[in-house]
Design an enzyme around this catalytic site. Structure first.
Site: not given
Length: 423
Positions: A239-240, A290, A294, A384
């Site tokens: 993620d991210d 995603h 965020h 991540h």
């Protein structure tokens, strides 16, 4: 004179008799005699229909349905038939109704069809007696409140179920059912594992509550996944990203080990690092959604949620040429509105069953241990790939090698879950 009159009467009677005898005899217009024996051919269509029903059941399907309970999946159905009129959650999975086809398809969370039901009108006059005469006594008769279900085996671990309302005593519908497919993923939902010594007691308690709640939520949502099926496969997710250091390093590690990863990229960062996004895509990894900023989606209104999803999808498509069909909501923050909007936009929501907590306890040993101490068939592993995840980069090669030693196949999410990666 009398002789002439007699001859006229004689010939008139011959003519009348001849006319009567020449009139064709139309037996079709005659009413049938009571108790008359009817020809055997009258029952032949029913016999043929029942033979066809059983023959098709042995192949895992019903009349006028090209899909079966042996190897068909819902993606094939949607490609050929389009979206169903309705989808209902019931029992072991989900049921898609196609009204014009008079077909209902049951499928599990992996999209595998396990039940094909037909409501064809040509069965409506077939009685219990005709069924037993054609097939013999059923293996089982299930007695529900308002109906009887005659269950027949087909010799291929497939069941033919004939549903007969008690009020009519004729067929309402039939079901061709694969018990193994129905059970393969329907109840296989894993608890979420992973711990960190950096969390406070209250934070840990809050996380544990969320984990429990989200697992229950996912169980009743067609397009929300916690894990894959009970097979020796796992998926690595990140993620991210993207960033310019950690994400490229992770892409290289995956390529060196010949495995595919799943990158859930933030839309605003896609705009900043398009070359990294493209490299992840070119290496065969899935490039997924995603959200754009965020944010906690459950705290936004519906249009704001939709915009977070669609803006990210378009940002990724502008780089790779493909819009994702999988989203991970930030923080796993998901509710029925978010799930519904995601589905409307063509997305499945994929969360995780192992949290490495690389965002909390930034320690490669803890990252590896969180996976290896908990790994199960079908796990989706959360990591991540943003700029402060150097320990994740360090842990990844060790993690891949140990999983492979344990004979886990590392796959992408569309392989693990049998869903589309892109729209």
């Amino acid at each position: 004179m009398k002789k002439t009159l007699w001859m006229i009467l004689f010939f008139s009677s011959i003519i009348v008799t001849a006319c009567v005898s020449e009139k064709p005899h139309d037996s079709k217009n005659l009413p049938p005699k009571e108790n008359a024996i009817q020809p055997k051919e009258v029952n032949r269509p029913t016999s043929q229909l029942l033979t066809e029903i059983m023959d098709l059941a042995k192949k895992g399907t019903v009349k006028d349905c090209p899909f079966n309970v042996l190897d068909s999946i819902m993606e094939q159905v949607k490609t050929e038939w389009g979206d169903p009129d309705t989808v209902d959650q019931a029992g072991l999975g989900f049921y898609a109704t196609f009204n014009k086809k008079k077909i209902v398809l049951g499928y599990n969370k992996a999209g595998e069809i396990f039940d094909v039901r037909s409501y064809a009108s040509d069965m409506k006059d077939v009685s219990e007696q005709m069924i037993v005469k054609a097939f013999g006594q059923p293996a089982e008769i299930k007695n529900n409140n308002n109906e009887n279900i005659y269950v027949y085996g087909t010799g291929h671990d497939i069941q033919l179920k004939i549903i007969i309302p008690k009020s009519s005593k004729t067929i309402d519908h039939i079901s061709v059912f694969n018990p193994k497919r129905a059970e393969s993923t329907g109840d296989y939902i894993l608890d979420i594992k992973g711990s960190s010594n950096k969390l406070t007691d209250s934070a840990w308690a809050s996380m544990q509550k969320w984990r429990k709640d989200i697992v229950l939520f996912a169980k009743n949502q067609e397009n929300v996944f916690i894990n894959g099926p009970n097979k020796k496969k796992v998926a690595l997710t990140f993620d991210d990203g993207p960033d310019e250091v950690i994400t490229p390093a992770i892409i290289d590690i995956l390529a060196a080990h010949h495995v595919k990863g799943n990158f859930f990229f933030i839309g605003s960062r896609v705009k900043e690092h398009p070359e990294v996004v493209m490299e992840a895509f070119k290496q065969g990894n899935l490039v997924l959604n995603h959200s754009y900023h965020h944010l906690e989606l459950t705290k936004l209104n519906k249009e704001a949620v939709r915009k977070e999803i669609t803006d990210t999808g378009q940002a990724i498509k502008s780089v790779t040429g493909k819009e994702p069909a999988i989203i991970r909501t930030p923080y796993g923050d998901t509710n029925t509105d978010v799930a519904a909007i995601s589905k409307q936009e063509g997305y499945s929501i994929v969360l995780w069953s192992i949290d490495t907590l690389d965002w909390s306890q930034k320690d490669s040993k803890n990252i590896v241990n969180n996976v290896l101490a908990n790994v199960r068939n079908g796990d989706i592993i959360l990591m991540h790939s943003d700029s402060d995840k150097g320990e994740t980069k360090k842990a990844l090669p060790l993690l891949i090698e140990e999983l492979q030693k344990r004979n886990f196949e590392i796959v992408d999410l569309q392989d693990l879950l049998n869903i589309k990666g892109y729209q």
